[in-house]
Design an enzyme around this catalytic site. Structure first.
Site, short mmCIF file in Angstrom:
data_model
loop_
_atom_site.label_atom_id
_atom_site.label_comp_id
_atom_site.label_asym_id
_atom_site.label_seq_id
_atom_site.Cartn_x
_atom_site.Cartn_y
_atom_site.Cartn_z
N ASP A 105 -43.23 34.18 -47.79
CA ASP A 105 -44.19 34.74 -48.73
C ASP A 105 -45.51 34.01 -48.58
OD1 ASP A 105 -42.44 36.61 -49.91
OD2 ASP A 105 -41.69 35.14 -51.35
N ASP A 113 -42.93 43.16 -49.97
CA ASP A 113 -42.83 43.28 -51.43
C ASP A 113 -43.84 44.30 -51.96
OD1 ASP A 113 -40.93 41.24 -51.33
OD2 ASP A 113 -42.41 39.67 -51.73
#
Length: 163
Positions: free
Chosen positions: A121, A139
């Site tokens: 991330d 995401d």
């Protein structure tokens, strides 16, 4: 009798989300050290982190079984959505685009998790002392897909009311 195109014609969108996610993760890994953060805007950093859990680091503090659970979940959900796309008409654009984005994002995170044991991330938004959990392109694809499903359901509900 002509056969109508199915929703599978939207799988190109899955491929775009999948490739874009893995490409951005590759770039982050090549250019950043783990936990390195670069300020871009007063409310946004690029911050390289590992997430062994799911959304908002859900189940991240467990001893590893969640890796296989999340990979399996991504494969099952993606398979189910591909089946739904095959049964739908290409004219159902919002629904098919939503499914395609979810598939691309889910499979990209699953590949990342299978290869690394975690998801990479890097988008880090914050406001003063409040921080949103760090996330990635996959995401975003999943969230946009979920929003399109909600929008499609809302539009379908409006059509039913008008009948």
């Amino acid at each position: 009798m002509s056969q109508q195109k199915s929703g599978l014609s939207f799988l190109w969108l899955s491929a775009v989300a999948f490739v874009l996610d893995l490409l951005t993760k590759y770039i982050v890994v090549q250019k950043f050290a783990l936990y390195e953060s670069v300020n871009i805007l007063p409310v946004f950093n690029l911050t390289y982190v590992h997430n062994t859990g799911a959304a908002f680091s859900f189940l991240a503090d467990h001893d590893g079984w969640q890796k296989f659970f999340f990979i399996g979940l991504a494969v099952v959900i993606s398979s189910m959505l591909i089946y739904f796309m095959a049964k739908s008409e290409a004219a159902q654009k919002l629904q098919n685009a939503a499914y395609a984005l979810i598939i691309g994002g889910a499979l990209a995170n699953a590949v990342d998790r299978a290869y690394n044991g975690y998801v990479i991330d890097f988008f880090d938004f914050y406001w003063r002392d409040w921080r949103y959990p760090v996330f990635n392109v996959a995401d975003i694809a999943i969230c946009v897909g979920a929003a399109l499903i909600a929008l499609d359901a809302f539009k379908q509900g409006k059509k039913q009311e008008q009948k």
